[in-house]
Design an enzyme around this catalytic site. Sequence first.
Site, PDB file in Angstrom:
ATOM      1  N   GLU A 169      -3.585 -10.852   1.343  1.00  0.00           N
ATOM      2  CA  GLU A 169      -4.400 -11.908   0.737  1.00  0.00           C
ATOM      3  C   GLU A 169      -3.562 -13.162   0.484  1.00  0.00           C
ATOM      4  OE1 GLU A 169      -5.679  -9.183  -2.357  1.00  0.00           O
ATOM      5  OE2 GLU A 169      -7.749  -9.342  -1.673  1.00  0.00           O
TER       6      GLU A 169
ATOM      7  N   ALA B   7      -0.299  -5.669  -4.693  1.00  0.00           N
ATOM      8  CA  ALA B   7      -0.115  -5.741  -6.134  1.00  0.00           C
ATOM      9  C   ALA B   7       0.749  -4.556  -6.567  1.00  0.00           C
ATOM     10  CB  ALA B   7      -1.466  -5.694  -6.828  1.00  0.00           C
TER      11      ALA B   7
HETATM   12  N1  CO8 Z   1       3.488  -1.538  -5.844  1.00  0.00           N
HETATM   13  C1  CO8 Z   1       4.559  -1.064  -6.469  1.00  0.00           C
HETATM   14  N2  CO8 Z   1       5.619  -0.518  -5.811  1.00  0.00           N
HETATM   15  C2  CO8 Z   1       5.555  -0.467  -4.472  1.00  0.00           C
HETATM   16  C3  CO8 Z   1       4.430  -0.971  -3.761  1.00  0.00           C
HETATM   17  C4  CO8 Z   1       3.352  -1.541  -4.500  1.00  0.00           C
HETATM   18  N3  CO8 Z   1       2.266  -2.079  -3.919  1.00  0.00           N
HETATM   19  N4  CO8 Z   1       4.638  -0.788  -2.439  1.00  0.00           N
HETATM   20  C5  CO8 Z   1       5.846  -0.198  -2.327  1.00  0.00           C
HETATM   21  N5  CO8 Z   1       6.403   0.007  -3.546  1.00  0.00           N
HETATM   22  C6  CO8 Z   1       7.699   0.640  -3.843  1.00  0.00           C
HETATM   23  C7  CO8 Z   1       7.656   2.126  -3.611  1.00  0.00           C
HETATM   24  O1  CO8 Z   1       7.077   2.799  -4.719  1.00  0.00           O
HETATM   25  C8  CO8 Z   1       9.120   2.463  -3.414  1.00  0.00           C
HETATM   26  O2  CO8 Z   1       9.751   2.487  -4.681  1.00  0.00           O
HETATM   27  P1  CO8 Z   1      10.884   3.597  -4.988  1.00  0.00           P
HETATM   28  O3  CO8 Z   1      11.965   3.300  -3.996  1.00  0.00           O
HETATM   29  O4  CO8 Z   1      11.236   3.301  -6.400  1.00  0.00           O
HETATM   30  O5  CO8 Z   1      10.222   4.919  -4.759  1.00  0.00           O
HETATM   31  C9  CO8 Z   1       9.636   1.221  -2.682  1.00  0.00           C
HETATM   32  O6  CO8 Z   1       8.683   0.182  -2.931  1.00  0.00           O
HETATM   33  C10 CO8 Z   1       9.746   1.443  -1.187  1.00  0.00           C
HETATM   34  O7  CO8 Z   1       8.483   1.918  -0.704  1.00  0.00           O
HETATM   35  P2  CO8 Z   1       8.311   3.245   0.194  1.00  0.00           P
HETATM   36  O8  CO8 Z   1       9.407   4.218  -0.109  1.00  0.00           O
HETATM   37  O9  CO8 Z   1       6.924   3.709   0.074  1.00  0.00           O
HETATM   38  O10 CO8 Z   1       8.568   2.623   1.657  1.00  0.00           O
HETATM   39  P3  CO8 Z   1       7.942   3.126   3.046  1.00  0.00           P
HETATM   40  O11 CO8 Z   1       8.637   2.305   4.079  1.00  0.00           O
HETATM   41  O12 CO8 Z   1       7.958   4.600   3.136  1.00  0.00           O
HETATM   42  O13 CO8 Z   1       6.393   2.703   2.987  1.00  0.00           O
HETATM   43  C11 CO8 Z   1       4.572   1.216   2.545  1.00  0.00           C
HETATM   44  C12 CO8 Z   1       6.054   1.349   2.897  1.00  0.00           C
HETATM   45  C13 CO8 Z   1       3.703   1.735   3.683  1.00  0.00           C
HETATM   46  C14 CO8 Z   1       4.325  -0.284   2.376  1.00  0.00           C
HETATM   47  C15 CO8 Z   1       4.247   1.979   1.257  1.00  0.00           C
HETATM   48  O14 CO8 Z   1       5.193   1.599   0.282  1.00  0.00           O
HETATM   49  C16 CO8 Z   1       2.883   1.702   0.687  1.00  0.00           C
HETATM   50  O15 CO8 Z   1       1.878   2.222   1.180  1.00  0.00           O
HETATM   51  N6  CO8 Z   1       2.818   0.868  -0.379  1.00  0.00           N
HETATM   52  C17 CO8 Z   1       1.585   0.568  -1.076  1.00  0.00           C
HETATM   53  C18 CO8 Z   1       0.755  -0.424  -0.295  1.00  0.00           C
HETATM   54  C19 CO8 Z   1      -0.545  -0.680  -0.998  1.00  0.00           C
HETATM   55  O16 CO8 Z   1      -1.354   0.173  -1.271  1.00  0.00           O
HETATM   56  N7  CO8 Z   1      -0.784  -1.974  -1.301  1.00  0.00           N
HETATM   57  C20 CO8 Z   1      -2.003  -2.407  -1.920  1.00  0.00           C
HETATM   58  C21 CO8 Z   1      -1.841  -2.449  -3.374  1.00  0.00           C
HETATM   59  S1  CO8 Z   1      -3.381  -2.767  -4.174  1.00  0.00           S
HETATM   60  C22 CO8 Z   1      -3.534  -4.441  -4.141  1.00  0.00           C
HETATM   61  O17 CO8 Z   1      -2.771  -5.147  -3.577  1.00  0.00           O
HETATM   62  C23 CO8 Z   1      -4.668  -4.969  -4.931  1.00  0.00           C
HETATM   63  C24 CO8 Z   1      -4.919  -6.352  -4.487  1.00  0.00           C
HETATM   64  C25 CO8 Z   1      -5.271  -7.257  -5.520  1.00  0.00           C
HETATM   65  C26 CO8 Z   1      -4.485  -8.519  -5.366  1.00  0.00           C
HETATM   66  C27 CO8 Z   1      -3.477  -8.604  -6.420  1.00  0.00           C
HETATM   67  C28 CO8 Z   1      -2.304  -9.471  -6.289  1.00  0.00           C
HETATM   68  C29 CO8 Z   1      -1.521  -9.663  -7.588  1.00  0.00           C
END
Ligand code: CO8
Length: 259
Positions: free
Chosen positions: A113, A66
């Site tokens: 999911e 999300a």
């Molecule tokens: N939300 C918003 N932006 C995101 C997300 C996210 N989940 N994941 C990545 N991004 C963005 C980053 O902020 C970054 O943006 P910017 O370039 O503007 O700084 C861009 O995408 C690239 O990401 P990274 O620079 O972090 O890339 P890396 O290769 O270093 O890392 C990762 C990749 C490991 C995937 C890392 O981005 C990360 O940990 N992301 C978050 C993952 C996470 O926690 N996901 C769970 C979210 S909570 C959730 O899903 C609740 C579930 C409920 C279901 C809802 C569905 C609608």
Amino acid sequence: TPSFENLLVESRGPVGLITLNRPKALNALNDALIDELVVALGAFDADEAIRCIVLTGSEKAFAAGADISMMANFSYMDVFKSNFIARNWSGITAIRKPIIAAVAGFALGGGCELAMICDFIIAADNARFGQPEVKLGILPGAGGTQRLPRAVSKAKAMDLCLTGRMMDAAEAERAGLVSRVVPLDRLLEEAIEAATVIAGYSLPIVMMIKESVNRAYETPLAEGLIFERRVFHSTFGTEDQKEGMAAFLQKRAPEFKHR
Ligand code: CO8
């Protein structure tokens, strides 16, 4: 065809292909994206020329969950009133044609999911699955604590949900989350090939199989077996059963009528 902001939609013969397309946020999911996805899936479900659907993301991310920037300031009333997450996801489970998730890169949180809500997952060798919500001070909200233990095991699901670690494609295949792992450059081809095989069969029979396998998750075994037997018996009322068996006996390829 309607045009979408967060998706690319095309057909490859009888296969409907939907690509999540928010590359700047690693396909992070929001309501607008899921709304569009439900519309696109519904259009393929209603389209007689389409008999199987493939859902994919980019090489780097199927979906990274999300959208955290959207969620960060949500209050309890915001998420309760809008029924955050669940609001539109049931539209995905209402689709009757098979949906194959072709997953490369990150499938995290809501992304994992979303992959699990599809009928099966084909993973690229660079795929990584996880439920990292615990790290954000929340828990999975779109089936992660429910579908993951059914797909893998309680042990693996607890491990992933409680530690927030990611598992790679090989571990996901061993655990039973994905049906096959293929090299990244073969992912889309392999998923479309699988979908094309399915599209070659009788569509109503394929839909009955999907419906019947899904009963396995929602009913006790005895009820599921009764459901399966009723549906099984009903296939003998179809022209495609006659054609499938006649073709086998005549040593020729079947030409299913209902496709
Ligand atoms: N939300 C918003 N932006 C995101 C997300 C996210 N989940 N994941 C990545 N991004 C963005 C980053 O902020 C970054 O943006 P910017 O370039 O503007 O700084 C861009 O995408 C690239 O990401 P990274 O620079 O972090 O890339 P890396 O290769 O270093 O890392 C990762 C990749 C490991 C995937 C890392 O981005 C990360 O940990 N992301 C978050 C993952 C996470 O926690 N996901 C769970 C979210 S909570 C959730 O899903 C609740 C579930 C409920 C279901 C809802 C569905 C609608």
